[in-house]
Each structure stands twice: as structure tokens, then as C-alpha cells.
Design an enzyme around this catalytic site. Structure first.
Site, PDB file in Angstrom:
ATOM      1  N   LYS A  54      14.926  44.850  56.827  1.00 55.36           N
ATOM      2  CA  LYS A  54      15.287  44.388  55.169  1.00 55.36           C
ATOM      3  C   LYS A  54      15.689  46.194  54.592  1.00 55.36           C
ATOM      4  CE  LYS A  54      15.767  39.899  56.641  1.00 55.36           C
ATOM      5  NZ  LYS A  54      15.696  38.542  56.412  1.00 55.36           N
ATOM      6  N   GLN A  98      12.619  35.409  53.076  1.00 55.74           N
ATOM      7  CA  GLN A  98      12.371  34.852  54.147  1.00 55.74           C
ATOM      8  C   GLN A  98      11.533  33.742  54.927  1.00 55.74           C
ATOM      9  OE1 GLN A  98      13.453  37.971  56.683  1.00 55.74           O
ATOM     10  NE2 GLN A  98      12.975  36.358  57.464  1.00 55.74           N
ATOM     11  N   ASP A 121      21.716  34.570  51.182  1.00 56.04           N
ATOM     12  CA  ASP A 121      21.418  33.897  52.657  1.00 56.04           C
ATOM     13  C   ASP A 121      22.398  33.108  52.417  1.00 56.04           C
ATOM     14  OD1 ASP A 121      19.540  34.923  54.638  1.00 56.04           O
ATOM     15  OD2 ASP A 121      17.917  33.653  54.121  1.00 56.04           O
TER      16      ASP A 121
END
Ligand code: NAP
Length: 295
Positions: A54, A98, A121
Site C-alpha cells: 500500500k 490494517q 476502507d
């Protein structure tokens, strides 16, 4: 008949290039950069690989990338304090924590603490609710990638019969909402569904997000259907070498029946980070009051 293989790598590369060009335009016209902050708690090797990828792809797209690595025993209060700081930081337009988090941390509390405008997200209840209501929202990246891959085969998904196998908050449920927004007719299946092979055989679009290696067999697929395999399963190599990656679909069997199919690796997985960049760009434009970017 042999299916067309959908090249997730090429589609993701083209998408990242469009994001990079929008970032260049924002920098030129407004003199600021979209910024993504990624928070990693602990040292799970798979999560570390994802976070590295990422970071690299965010920088390659010309965006600002901020990495925050916290020890596995960080307290929930300290993690919440970091989220509050990132929520208030004008250089940060997207925040990604994460997952999975260590068991000592309540994941839902952390997700709920992220400013929904920076929730790249798409897991905050505000965004999940807006998506379910058919309103503009930041949507989870993997389902977004699945829609883009499907539309690389079919210009419109309107009226098509789709089946989504799996109902997780991360993949299955938001994918159903995105398909409804595309005017597809959607069946959502899960571990309690009866006669899954027969349900699947009715679908023009098959999305497998189960986490069971090669569960969807070739004779479950309607001839000519488009198959999007979301599963990532690591099978131990017979010779003790590198584990083999397989999807939730028996690829070689499905290849003989489907019209188009994503490979694993090289399909959906490639799209997830590219869509994270899209979401960061959209979040940044939303926060700055700029029009939705054309990516
Ligand atoms: P998850 O949270 O474990 O959900 C799995 C879903 O599959 C559940 O809804 C479960 O049903 C259903 N299921 C389990 N066994 C089944 C069966 N025998 N028949 C029908 N349905 C069954 O998994 P997830 O997070 O959604 O991930 C699914 C897969 O996608 C995994 O392989 C994961 O690694 C992969 N993934 C890939 C990406 C990517 O970037 N490509 C991103 C995220 C996830 P119940 O609800 O009834 O338990």
C-alpha cells in the site's frame, strides 16, 4: 469453450495511472496532495506485506503516504488517540487500519472512531449504511474492484442475475449493495444456503468470497457466465517450498465453461490496493469540496 481470462493486473495498472494523473492535476491546480495514513498494529507477516505494498503504490501514485506502526501490546486508548490525531490532520485524507487487530483491541470501536469522510476502507457504519441506502459512500475496496472487473467484460450489469457467495462485512455484503446499485438481480449465499451448485448455475455473474480453496466447481457454472474469484487461499507446497495460492473457484474446470474468469493470483487481489487509491482520491476531493474525480 475456453473463458477469457480477466487481466486484473492490467486493469489495476490502468486504474492507478488514472489516479496518478488526477493527483498531478490536483497538485498543479490546488498545490496540495491527497494523503493516506495506514496504521499497522503488531507484526503479522501477511499484514506487513500488504502495508508495504500500500505504501509503495500510494507513493507511486504521487500521494503522500504516512505509516504508523504500533506494537502488538498497544493499548486501545493509545490507538484511539492516534486515530483522533489522524482525523484532525489536514494532510491526511484517508485512514486505513490494517485488519485483523490483536484480540486485546475491540475492532468495531476502532472502526467507529475513524472520521467517515476519511474511512477509505468503507467499513464505518455511516458508509455501510449509506451504501445500503443507495447513497454516495466510500465503499470497501475489494467489492469496488469486483465491480470494475465485471464492467471490463459487460458495459452494463443491469438485469443480470448475480450470485455472491459469502456475506462478510468486508466483501460479500457491500458487494451485494454495489451490484444492486448497478441494477443487477442479486442472490446472496452463505454457509446455510441450500443447493448452492443449483443456485450458482442460474447466475450470469458469479462472485466467490468464501475462503475455501476451489469450492466452486466447473459444473456449478452456467455456460458463458462471468466468474470473479475473490478467494485467496494458501495451500502448502508438496515439496515444502512456497505455498501455492488458489482461489475459491476450481479455475481449470471453470475455465472450460465460463465466458470470462479472474485468475488467482492476478485478478481481484490486484484491484484492492488500486481501489484504495481511488477511495483516497475521492475522500480527498470530498474533504476539499472538489468535484468527484473522473477515475
Ligand atoms: P469471511 O469473513 O470468513 O466470510 C466467509 C463467508 O463465506 C461467510 O459469509 C460464510 O458464511 C461463507 N461460507 C463459508 N463456508 C461456506 C460454504 N461451505 N458455503 C457457502 N458459503 C460459505 O471471509 P472474507 O473476509 O469475506 O473473505 C473471503 C475470501 O476472500 C477469503 O479467501 C479472503 O482471503 C479473500 N479476500 C480477498 C481479498 C482480495 O483482495 N482479493 C480481500 C478480502 C478477502 P456464514 O456467514 O454463513 O458463516
Amino acid at each position: 469453450m475456453t473463458a477469457k481470462i480477466i487481466d486484473g493486473k492490467a486493469i489495476a495498472t490502468a486504474l492507478r495511472a488514472r489516479v496518478a494523473s488526477e493527483v498531478t492535476r490536483i497538485k498543479r491546480d490546488h498545490n496540495w496532495l491527497p494523503g493516506l495514513a495506514v496504521v499497522l498494529v503488531g507484526n503479522d507477516p501477511a499484514s506487513e506485506v500488504y502495508v508495504r505494498s500500500k505504501h509503495k503504490q500510494t507513493q507511486e501514485a504521487g500521494m503522500a503516504s504516512f505509516e504508523h506502526k504500533l506494537p502488538a501490546d498497544v493499548s486501545q486508548a493509545d490507538l484511539l488517540a492516534l486515530i483522533a490525531k489522524l482525523n484532525a490532520d489536514p494532510f491526511v485524507h484517508g485512514i486505513l487500519v490494517q485488519l485483523p487487530l490483536p484480540k486485546s483491541i475491540h475492532t468495531e470501536t476502532i472502526i467507529n472512531a475513524i472520521d467517515p469522510a476519511k474511512d477509505v476502507d468503507g467499513l464505518h457504519p455511516n458508509n455501510a449504511g449509506r451504501l445500503a441506502g443507495g447513497f454516495a459512500a466510500l465503499s470497501p475496496c475489494t467489492p469496488l474492484g469486483c465491480i470494475i472487473l465485471s464492467k471490463s467484460v459487460h458495459a452494463s450489469l443491469e438485469g443480470m442475475n448475480a450470485i455472491v457467495i459469502g456475506r462478510s462485512n468486508l466483501v460479500g455484503r457491500p458487494l451485494v449493495q454495489l451490484l444492486l446499485n448497478e441494477n443487477a438481480t442479486v442472490t446472496i449465499a452463505h454457509s446455510r444456503s441450500r443447493d448452492l451448485p443449483e443456485l450458482t448455475r442460474r447466475a450470469d455473474l458469479v462472485y466467490a468470497a468464501v475462503g475455501r480453496p476451489e469450492m466452486v466447481r466447473g459444473d456449478w457454472i452456467k455456460p458463458g457466465a462471468t466468474v470473479i474469484d475473490i478467494g485467496i487461499n494458501r495451500l502448502p507446497a508438496a515439496d515444502g517450498g512456497k505455498p501455492k495460492l488458489v482461489g475459491d473457484v476450481a479455475f481449470q474446470e471453470a475455465l472450460q465453461v465460463a465466458g470470462a474468469i479472474t485468475p488467482v493470483p492476478g485478478g481481484v487481489g490486484q484491484m484492492t490496493v488500486a481501489c484504495l487509491l481511488v477511495n483516497t482520491l475521492r475522500a480527498a476531493c470530498g474533504i476539499a469540496g472538489l468535484p468527484k474525480p473522473a477515475v
